[in-house]
Scaffold this motif. Structure first.
Motif, short mmCIF file in Angstrom:
data_model
loop_
_atom_site.label_atom_id
_atom_site.label_comp_id
_atom_site.label_asym_id
_atom_site.label_seq_id
_atom_site.Cartn_x
_atom_site.Cartn_y
_atom_site.Cartn_z
N UNK A 322 0.86 -1.17 0.00
CA UNK A 322 0.00 0.00 0.00
C UNK A 322 0.90 1.23 0.00
N UNK A 323 0.84 2.03 -1.07
CA UNK A 323 1.74 3.16 -1.20
C UNK A 323 1.03 4.50 -1.17
N UNK A 324 1.78 5.54 -0.85
CA UNK A 324 1.32 6.91 -1.00
C UNK A 324 2.41 7.66 -1.77
N UNK A 325 1.99 8.58 -2.61
CA UNK A 325 2.92 9.26 -3.50
C UNK A 325 2.44 10.68 -3.75
N UNK A 326 3.35 11.63 -3.63
CA UNK A 326 3.01 13.03 -3.85
C UNK A 326 3.61 13.49 -5.18
N UNK A 327 2.74 13.91 -6.12
CA UNK A 327 3.21 14.38 -7.42
C UNK A 327 2.59 15.74 -7.71
N UNK A 328 2.97 16.30 -8.86
CA UNK A 328 2.45 17.62 -9.24
C UNK A 328 0.94 17.60 -9.41
N UNK A 329 0.39 16.42 -9.71
CA UNK A 329 -1.06 16.33 -9.90
C UNK A 329 -1.80 16.03 -8.60
N UNK A 330 -1.06 15.93 -7.49
CA UNK A 330 -1.70 15.69 -6.21
C UNK A 330 -1.21 14.41 -5.55
N UNK A 331 -1.93 14.02 -4.50
CA UNK A 331 -1.57 12.81 -3.78
C UNK A 331 -2.20 11.58 -4.42
N UNK A 332 -1.44 10.48 -4.46
CA UNK A 332 -1.91 9.22 -5.05
C UNK A 332 -1.66 8.07 -4.08
N UNK A 333 -2.42 6.98 -4.30
CA UNK A 333 -2.32 5.81 -3.42
C UNK A 333 -2.20 4.54 -4.26
N UNK A 334 -1.05 4.33 -4.91
CA UNK A 334 -0.88 3.09 -5.69
C UNK A 334 -0.83 1.87 -4.79
N UNK A 335 -1.29 0.74 -5.33
CA UNK A 335 -1.30 -0.51 -4.58
C UNK A 335 -0.76 -1.62 -5.49
N UNK A 336 0.11 -2.43 -4.93
CA UNK A 336 0.74 -3.52 -5.68
C UNK A 336 0.31 -4.87 -5.13
N UNK A 337 0.14 -5.83 -6.05
CA UNK A 337 -0.07 -7.23 -5.70
C UNK A 337 1.03 -8.03 -6.41
N UNK A 338 1.81 -8.78 -5.65
CA UNK A 338 2.93 -9.53 -6.21
C UNK A 338 2.83 -10.98 -5.74
N UNK A 339 2.78 -11.92 -6.71
CA UNK A 339 2.73 -13.35 -6.41
C UNK A 339 3.94 -14.02 -7.04
N UNK A 340 4.67 -14.80 -6.25
CA UNK A 340 5.85 -15.50 -6.74
C UNK A 340 5.83 -16.95 -6.31
N UNK A 341 6.25 -17.83 -7.22
CA UNK A 341 6.39 -19.26 -6.93
C UNK A 341 7.73 -19.73 -7.46
N UNK A 342 8.37 -20.59 -6.69
CA UNK A 342 9.67 -21.13 -7.11
C UNK A 342 9.75 -22.61 -6.76
#
Length: 395
Positions: A322-342
């Motif tokens: 769960x991320x927060x990011x401040x850019x020229x267009x305002x505040x954003x809240x990107x979210x990542x889902x990462x699945x790994x198998x080995x």
């Protein structure tokens, strides 16, 4: 001189010669033993693979890779017994590419680690040089991305924001690592800026601890880097090692692992805060605001491993960020889902074949970020898949 006195004198001479011979033998054996207690070991690992990526800047790609799972490296580890439970120690490690033979970690000869120090069996070890921070030492082994040896390079948390996968090491560092006290270990590190009049300009300090109680393991760690690598290039962190350019980076987190028969399960949480953020992964086209907030990442990882047979192991993880990011267009809240198998098939104790698949999806929330699996060119969309088939050999 009577015969009796002569025999007595000869006996005394023989006894003295025998004593000198015994002393010489003892001295020689002691010197040999002291020599035997000093050692230098050569070790290393090579990881070569073929990697498929479904979207690398808009194109599918098949490439030869080095270090897809574990970074290829070799090293020397030295110890000398000093007596009284004390040792002089050193370790130097070189990171390189199997595919073309070039140096990694910014072209350093010993980019993994390079340190010397003293160790005491009752208290612990003090070392000086280029080393890992406390988050890597204590918390990373409980995660999938940082599981030793060498971590898992395709499965870092976004941009390796918490450094669990060793994106950067700490230069000019003094480190203390304790011995185990009933399963408890702890340590701390300070990386100097080496700048006259700028003591805090590119310094790093960290601390961590772990507890092992049979099948149960806990760990926690913290580090803070002030102005890492931006203006003072001879300080604790080198700019070429970093995935962020920022005025401040601090990370803290905790984790737990539990072993069950032939398997184990684990959970790791980390939080990273960045102030004065200028670039992410070399990209400065996002209009990032260089303010006190910058960006933050909360990573929640669940991982598991199971030894199916003595020669076959399955490992996997899911990470939500769960991320927060401040850019020229305002505040954003990107979210990542990462699945790994080995899956690993062990041909011997030193050699294994592996196949690993990693899938990443990002809900960018208008931030302009796209999916970006570690070590691959960024995707042009919100999804990316990477599959690696490789061979690892340890020596």
């Amino acid at each position: 001189m009577t015969n009796k006195n002569r025999r007595r004198t000869d006996a005394i001479h023989h006894a003295r010669r025998a004593t000198r011979l015994a002393a010489a033998l003892v001295s020689g054996l002691a010197a040999h033993a002291a020599h035997a207690q000093s050692s230098v070991s050569l070790y290393g690992l090579l990881d070569a693979s073929l990697i498929y990526t479904n979207n690398a800047q808009g194109h599918s790609n098949i490439q030869a890779g080095s270090g897809s799972v574990t970074g290829s490296h070799w090293g020397l580890l030295g110890r000398e017994e000093l007596g009284g439970g004390n040792q002089a120690i050193f370790q130097i490690e070189n990171g390189f590419s199997v595919t073309n033979g070039t140096l990694r970690q910014g072209g350093r000869e010993f980019g993994y680690q390079a340190y010397a120090g003293l160790s005491n069996r009752q208290f612990g070890t003090v070392t000086l040089g280029r080393q890992y921070d406390s988050v890597v030492d204590y918390l990373a082994p409980l995660s999938f991305t940082g599981r030793h040896p060498g971590g898992n390079n395709l499965s870092t948390h976004p941009y390796d924001n918490d450094n669990l996968n060793n994106s950067f090491r700490v230069n000019n560092a003094v480190k203390f690592a304790s011995v185990s006290y009933g399963g408890v270990k702890f340590g701390a590190l300070y990386g100097f800026s080496n700048e006259a009049g700028g003591f805090s300009d590119n310094r790093l300090y960290s601390a961590g601890a772990s507890y092992d109680a049979g099948p149960l393991s806990f760990a926690a760690g913290y580090f803070r880097a002030d102005n890492p690598g931006v203006s003072n290039t001879d300080g604790a962190v080198t700019l070429t090692d970093r995935t962020f350019i920022a005025d401040l980076q601090q990370t803290y987190g905790a984790g737990v692992n539990y072993a069950i028969g032939s398997g184990r399960v684990g959970f790791v949480w980390t939080r990273t805060q960045l102030g004065g953020l200028a670039t992410i992964n070399g990209a400065n086209s996002l209009g990032l605001r260089q303010n006190g907030e910058g960006a933050s990442f909360d990573n929640f990882e669940v991982n598991a491993a199971y030894r199916l047979t003595p020669t076959l192991e399955l490992v996997g993880s899911y990470t939500y960020t769960d991320g927060t990011l401040s850019t020229a267009s305002g505040g954003h809240h990107p979210k990542w889902h990462d699945v790994s198998m080995q899956m690993d098939y062990f041909l011997s104790k030193r050699t294994d074949l592996y196949v690993q698949a990693t899938y990443q999806h990002i809900a960018s929330d208008g931030s302009g970020l796209t999916a970006d699996i570690s070590g691959q060119s960024p995707s042009t969309t919100d999804e990316q898949v990477a599959v690696a088939l490789g061979l690892r050999h340890r020596f």
